[in-house]
Design a protein around this motif. Sequence first.
Motif, PDB file in Angstrom:
ATOM      1  N   GLU A   1       0.833  -1.213   0.000  1.00 22.72           N
ATOM      2  CA  GLU A   1       0.000   0.000   0.000  1.00 22.72           C
ATOM      3  C   GLU A   1       0.860   1.253   0.000  1.00 22.72           C
ATOM      4  O   GLU A   1       0.567   2.228  -0.700  1.00 22.72           O
ATOM      5  CB  GLU A   1      -0.925   0.003   1.218  1.00 22.72           C
ATOM      6  CG  GLU A   1      -2.139  -0.881   1.077  1.00 22.72           C
ATOM      7  CD  GLU A   1      -3.263  -0.434   1.996  1.00 22.72           C
ATOM      8  OE1 GLU A   1      -3.595   0.771   1.993  1.00 22.72           O
ATOM      9  OE2 GLU A   1      -3.786  -1.282   2.715  1.00 22.72           O
TER      10      GLU A   1
ATOM     11  N   LEU B   1       2.485   1.706  -3.429  1.00 25.49           N
ATOM     12  CA  LEU B   1       1.501   2.180  -4.409  1.00 25.49           C
ATOM     13  C   LEU B   1       1.209   3.661  -4.214  1.00 25.49           C
ATOM     14  O   LEU B   1       1.098   4.426  -5.186  1.00 25.49           O
ATOM     15  CB  LEU B   1       0.208   1.368  -4.279  1.00 25.49           C
ATOM     16  CG  LEU B   1      -0.922   1.739  -5.248  1.00 25.49           C
ATOM     17  CD1 LEU B   1      -0.474   1.544  -6.695  1.00 25.49           C
ATOM     18  CD2 LEU B   1      -2.168   0.897  -4.966  1.00 25.49           C
ATOM     19  N   SER B   2       1.125   4.095  -2.961  1.00 22.38           N
ATOM     20  CA  SER B   2       0.873   5.501  -2.676  1.00 22.38           C
ATOM     21  C   SER B   2       2.025   6.379  -3.165  1.00 22.38           C
ATOM     22  O   SER B   2       1.804   7.462  -3.727  1.00 22.38           O
ATOM     23  CB  SER B   2       0.670   5.698  -1.166  1.00 22.38           C
ATOM     24  OG  SER B   2       0.334   7.024  -0.862  1.00 22.38           O
TER      25      SER B   2
ATOM     26  N   GLU C   1       4.090   5.595  -5.621  1.00 23.09           N
ATOM     27  CA  GLU C   1       4.025   5.571  -7.087  1.00 23.09           C
ATOM     28  C   GLU C   1       3.077   6.651  -7.601  1.00 23.09           C
ATOM     29  O   GLU C   1       3.371   7.347  -8.581  1.00 23.09           O
ATOM     30  CB  GLU C   1       3.569   4.197  -7.562  1.00 23.09           C
ATOM     31  CG  GLU C   1       4.616   3.106  -7.399  1.00 23.09           C
ATOM     32  CD  GLU C   1       4.096   1.740  -7.817  1.00 23.09           C
ATOM     33  OE1 GLU C   1       3.033   1.679  -8.462  1.00 23.09           O
ATOM     34  OE2 GLU C   1       4.748   0.728  -7.491  1.00 23.09           O
ATOM     35  N   LYS C   2       1.938   6.797  -6.947  1.00 22.46           N
ATOM     36  CA  LYS C   2       0.953   7.798  -7.367  1.00 22.46           C
ATOM     37  C   LYS C   2       1.470   9.215  -7.153  1.00 22.46           C
ATOM     38  O   LYS C   2       1.101  10.134  -7.892  1.00 22.46           O
ATOM     39  CB  LYS C   2      -0.356   7.598  -6.602  1.00 22.46           C
ATOM     40  CG  LYS C   2      -1.099   6.320  -6.973  1.00 22.46           C
ATOM     41  CD  LYS C   2      -2.359   6.163  -6.130  1.00 22.46           C
ATOM     42  CE  LYS C   2      -3.114   4.893  -6.507  1.00 22.46           C
ATOM     43  NZ  LYS C   2      -4.314   4.689  -5.636  1.00 22.46           N
ATOM     44  N   GLU C   3       2.309   9.390  -6.125  1.00 25.79           N
ATOM     45  CA  GLU C   3       2.824  10.719  -5.802  1.00 25.79           C
ATOM     46  C   GLU C   3       4.046  11.110  -6.625  1.00 25.79           C
ATOM     47  O   GLU C   3       4.360  12.296  -6.739  1.00 25.79           O
ATOM     48  CB  GLU C   3       3.196  10.780  -4.315  1.00 25.79           C
ATOM     49  CG  GLU C   3       2.033  10.784  -3.370  1.00 25.79           C
ATOM     50  CD  GLU C   3       1.138  11.983  -3.580  1.00 25.79           C
ATOM     51  OE1 GLU C   3       1.635  13.122  -3.516  1.00 25.79           O
ATOM     52  OE2 GLU C   3      -0.065  11.785  -3.832  1.00 25.79           O
ATOM     53  N   THR C   4       4.743  10.125  -7.170  1.00 23.63           N
ATOM     54  CA  THR C   4       6.017  10.402  -7.833  1.00 23.63           C
ATOM     55  C   THR C   4       5.919  11.433  -8.957  1.00 23.63           C
ATOM     56  O   THR C   4       6.770  12.342  -9.038  1.00 23.63           O
ATOM     57  CB  THR C   4       6.647   9.096  -8.352  1.00 23.63           C
ATOM     58  OG1 THR C   4       6.877   8.225  -7.235  1.00 23.63           O
ATOM     59  CG2 THR C   4       7.977   9.357  -9.041  1.00 23.63           C
TER      60      THR C   4
ATOM     61  N   SER D   1       3.933  14.016  -9.330  1.00 25.06           N
ATOM     62  CA  SER D   1       3.800  15.368  -8.773  1.00 25.06           C
ATOM     63  C   SER D   1       5.073  15.786  -8.042  1.00 25.06           C
ATOM     64  O   SER D   1       5.448  16.962  -8.057  1.00 25.06           O
ATOM     65  CB  SER D   1       2.602  15.442  -7.823  1.00 25.06           C
ATOM     66  OG  SER D   1       2.785  14.608  -6.702  1.00 25.06           O
TER      67      SER D   1
ATOM     68  N   LYS E   1      -0.812  10.851   3.876  1.00 26.17           N
ATOM     69  CA  LYS E   1      -1.089   9.626   3.109  1.00 26.17           C
ATOM     70  C   LYS E   1      -0.483   8.413   3.818  1.00 26.17           C
ATOM     71  O   LYS E   1      -1.108   7.343   3.890  1.00 26.17           O
ATOM     72  CB  LYS E   1      -0.543   9.768   1.696  1.00 26.17           C
ATOM     73  CG  LYS E   1      -1.168  10.925   0.924  1.00 26.17           C
ATOM     74  CD  LYS E   1      -0.479  11.167  -0.406  1.00 26.17           C
ATOM     75  CE  LYS E   1      -1.134  12.342  -1.133  1.00 26.17           C
ATOM     76  NZ  LYS E   1      -0.926  13.632  -0.433  1.00 26.17           N
TER      77      LYS E   1
ATOM     78  N   TYR F   1      10.850   2.645  -9.969  1.00 24.49           N
ATOM     79  CA  TYR F   1      10.552   4.000  -9.509  1.00 24.49           C
ATOM     80  C   TYR F   1      11.759   4.624  -8.810  1.00 24.49           C
ATOM     81  O   TYR F   1      11.857   5.843  -8.702  1.00 24.49           O
ATOM     82  CB  TYR F   1       9.348   3.994  -8.564  1.00 24.49           C
ATOM     83  CG  TYR F   1       8.036   3.973  -9.303  1.00 24.49           C
ATOM     84  CD1 TYR F   1       7.339   5.154  -9.584  1.00 24.49           C
ATOM     85  CD2 TYR F   1       7.487   2.777  -9.751  1.00 24.49           C
ATOM     86  CE1 TYR F   1       6.139   5.139 -10.277  1.00 24.49           C
ATOM     87  CE2 TYR F   1       6.283   2.745 -10.449  1.00 24.49           C
ATOM     88  CZ  TYR F   1       5.618   3.933 -10.705  1.00 24.49           C
ATOM     89  OH  TYR F   1       4.425   3.910 -11.406  1.00 24.49           O
TER      90      TYR F   1
END
Length: 338
Positions: free
Chosen positions: A128, A131-132, A134-137, A139, A274, A325
Amino acid sequence: MKTKSFLLLSILFAGGCDNQRSSQDLLNHIFITQYRHSIISRGDNLPDFDRRKDSIDLFLVALHQRLVPKEFQKKAGWSDELMKGKIQFLIDKGWLVNEDKVLRPSVFIVSDEQGNELYEYGIPLAKEIALSIEKETPSIKEKFKATGLSDNYDFDSMSFLVLSDVLLDNWQLMEMETTYLKKENRPERHGKFYYASIMEHVNTDYEPFGIYGNQYGKINDSTYMSIYGNNRIIVNKRLKNDIAFGDSILNVALKLTPELNNFFNEIAKDFKPKLLKILDEQTNYSREVYEKSGYSHEIAFEEFFIWWYHFIYTSATNILAERNYLTIPRGGNFYYKQ
């Protein structure tokens, strides 16, 4: 808040000896095994005694494995008087408790088998968290570019530092302790405040269990250097014995400028809610691991979690590396200086 939980099929590790091993086999194993002592502290909040003197650390490991104190005493060759003195010494130092005539260590102790299982039970949280990140990278990279830092620094070459140390460890740990664990101070032991661990150390070239960590020290009158990684043991030996090697590290170490540090503080602050949301939602699961693992009989949840969190964020870091990443440096360490 919606709470998610992961099923624990069985947890048989920590706080109990392996039923397939005899007490003598376990004692023999303990005495031939290397252990790594780690401390989480700030300033002079450090143990004021030699934790290995007269095998007192091995005594704590034996108690953690639920071995009979008298069996350890015989193996170590301790007299009754020495045994009594060591027990009282460890109690006075806050490393041992005597509850209802049962001795229990009060620091985090983990065997190789237990550490590997802690990794397994940390996978759901690690996935988790990864994944969080990855979503922030995207920005984070945009912010990096917008600050103008990309004119002088390459994000990809710093990705291990940024996405692991900054988002999960050194720039985050203190905040996580006070906000998630709601602890203003670390455990008090003999007037000092620190977390302590004794970990079985199988691969002695790397940190126990490959855990990533941050170490900070003064190199000379004007320079402080930090090492983030899981291969700091070899580096520290070389830094002590080979000045030329130390100079070469200084030459390649990232200079942590005020601009870079401000950027790191910003993205750590942005990611904090987060990270806390993930940890909050999995608190029931974390406490279930704590209870069923046996650590609840030795240490407080806060001390258990702070060490287990190191397994979790190490696993998250490795997941991010596998998904390209971030890039873990070839030697296992990232160096930066101030």
